[in-house]
Design a protein around this motif. Structure first.
Motif, mmCIF file in Angstrom:
data_model
loop_
_atom_site.group_PDB
_atom_site.id
_atom_site.type_symbol
_atom_site.label_atom_id
_atom_site.label_comp_id
_atom_site.label_asym_id
_atom_site.label_seq_id
_atom_site.Cartn_x
_atom_site.Cartn_y
_atom_site.Cartn_z
ATOM 1 N N CYS A 122 7.107 4.132 4.568
ATOM 2 C CA CYS A 122 6.126 4.460 5.605
ATOM 3 C C CYS A 122 6.703 5.466 6.598
ATOM 4 C CB CYS A 122 5.685 3.197 6.344
ATOM 5 S SG CYS A 122 4.685 2.103 5.323
ATOM 6 N N TRP A 136 2.139 -4.743 6.725
ATOM 7 C CA TRP A 136 2.030 -4.328 5.331
ATOM 8 C C TRP A 136 1.072 -5.229 4.567
ATOM 9 C CZ3 TRP A 136 6.369 -3.845 8.179
ATOM 10 C CH2 TRP A 136 6.906 -2.556 8.245
ATOM 11 N N VAL A 177 0.680 4.305 -2.599
ATOM 12 C CA VAL A 177 0.479 5.680 -2.134
ATOM 13 C C VAL A 177 1.478 6.611 -2.825
ATOM 14 C CG1 VAL A 177 0.799 7.192 -0.121
ATOM 15 C CG2 VAL A 177 -0.598 5.120 0.077
ATOM 16 N N GLU A 178 2.733 6.187 -2.903
ATOM 17 C CA GLU A 178 3.767 7.003 -3.551
ATOM 18 C C GLU A 178 3.492 7.187 -5.038
ATOM 19 O OE1 GLU A 178 6.395 8.770 -2.421
ATOM 20 O OE2 GLU A 178 5.775 8.276 -0.382
ATOM 21 N N VAL A 238 -6.125 5.390 -0.571
ATOM 22 C CA VAL A 238 -5.615 4.275 -1.376
ATOM 23 C C VAL A 238 -6.202 2.968 -0.866
ATOM 24 C CG1 VAL A 238 -3.550 2.935 -1.951
ATOM 25 C CG2 VAL A 238 -3.525 5.427 -2.155
ATOM 26 N N SER A 239 -6.249 2.800 0.446
ATOM 27 C CA SER A 239 -6.814 1.569 1.026
ATOM 28 C C SER A 239 -8.268 1.388 0.619
ATOM 29 C CB SER A 239 -6.679 1.583 2.545
ATOM 30 O OG SER A 239 -5.326 1.507 2.903
ATOM 31 N N VAL A 263 0.828 -1.205 0.000
ATOM 32 C CA VAL A 263 0.000 0.000 0.000
ATOM 33 C C VAL A 263 0.861 1.254 0.000
ATOM 34 C CG1 VAL A 263 -1.659 1.335 1.350
ATOM 35 C CG2 VAL A 263 -2.002 -1.101 1.056
ATOM 36 N N CYS A 264 1.936 1.258 0.802
ATOM 37 C CA CYS A 264 2.768 2.475 0.864
ATOM 38 C C CYS A 264 3.416 2.774 -0.484
ATOM 39 C CB CYS A 264 3.799 2.381 1.979
ATOM 40 S SG CYS A 264 4.922 0.998 1.856
ATOM 41 N N THR A 300 -2.994 7.432 2.496
ATOM 42 C CA THR A 300 -3.028 5.984 2.697
ATOM 43 C C THR A 300 -4.452 5.482 2.848
ATOM 44 O OG1 THR A 300 -0.864 6.107 3.751
ATOM 45 C CG2 THR A 300 -2.143 4.107 4.128
ATOM 46 N N SER A 301 -5.274 6.193 3.605
ATOM 47 C CA SER A 301 -6.657 5.751 3.805
ATOM 48 C C SER A 301 -7.441 5.762 2.494
ATOM 49 C CB SER A 301 -7.356 6.622 4.852
ATOM 50 O OG SER A 301 -7.379 7.973 4.429
ATOM 51 N N ARG A 330 6.948 8.874 4.977
ATOM 52 C CA ARG A 330 5.610 9.453 4.846
ATOM 53 C C ARG A 330 5.147 10.021 6.181
ATOM 54 N NH1 ARG A 330 3.293 10.007 0.622
ATOM 55 N NH2 ARG A 330 1.119 10.106 0.234
ATOM 56 N N ASP A 331 5.417 9.279 7.266
ATOM 57 C CA ASP A 331 5.041 9.745 8.605
ATOM 58 C C ASP A 331 5.775 11.037 8.966
ATOM 59 O OD1 ASP A 331 3.355 7.599 8.850
ATOM 60 O OD2 ASP A 331 4.744 6.410 10.087
#
Length: 170
Positions: A148, A98, A67-68, A77-78, A63-64, A74-75, A151-152
């Motif tokens: 991740c 992950w 996202v990129e 994309v999920s 997912v990460c 992230t939410s 991103r954080d």
């Protein structure tokens, strides 16, 4: 891991010849094919979901990484991946915290296989998809854990995270 959907997907006659059971119009439960068709078309009715689907055509991604590629939260994309998964256009696996997505396996229903093949064939040379592929090449060089973490911390994938040990290219 290289996944080439055009090699893995088979047509209904090929599948029948090889003894695979796929949904067929006369044998489907009343309305089943229509529900499946509608789920697929709804899932493909969003440009971001189509980009995500096409990002998976050569390899699985977490997912990460997705996202990129698409530059969404992230939410978000999920949620998009959940819609693609409900339509059976993608498969997933969980490894620790992950979640990795990939195109469906060869045993996916023929309608799903045909939809994936159709999207791949018709958009493979789209400029945006080609840019996404270039992005993916760089993203795959960064460990998902580092993506991740970056991103954080508000960084993009090219910022400070350590790169995988990749043989130096001449």
């Amino acid at each position: 891991m290289s996944l080439d959907p055009l090699r893995r997907l088979t047509t209904i006659p090929e599948a029948a010849k090889n003894g695979h059971a796929f949904h067929a119009w006369p044998h489907a439960a009343d309305g089943e094919m229509m529900r499946e068709f509608m789920a697929i078309t709804r899932a493909l009715a969003d440009e971001q979901r189509v980009r995500m689907l096409l990002a998976l055509r050569r390899q699985e991604l977490c997912v990460c990484q997705i996202v990129e590629v698409v530059g969404l939260a992230t939410s978000t994309v999920s949620k998009h991946m959940s819609i693609l998964k409900q339509a059976r256009l993608v498969d997933s696996r969980k490894e620790g915290r992950w979640i990795y997505y990939r195109l469906p396996c060869a045993q996916a229903p023929a309608l799903v296989q045909q939809a994936v093949r159709w999207v791949c064939e018709h958009l493979e040379n789209d400029p945006r998809i080609l840019r996404d592929e270039q992005k993916i090449e760089g993203i795959r060089q960064v460990e998902p854990h580092d993506l991740c973490a970056a991103r954080d911390n508000g960084q993009s994938c090219g910022s400070e995270p350590r790169r995988r040990n990749v043989a130096a290219r001449p």
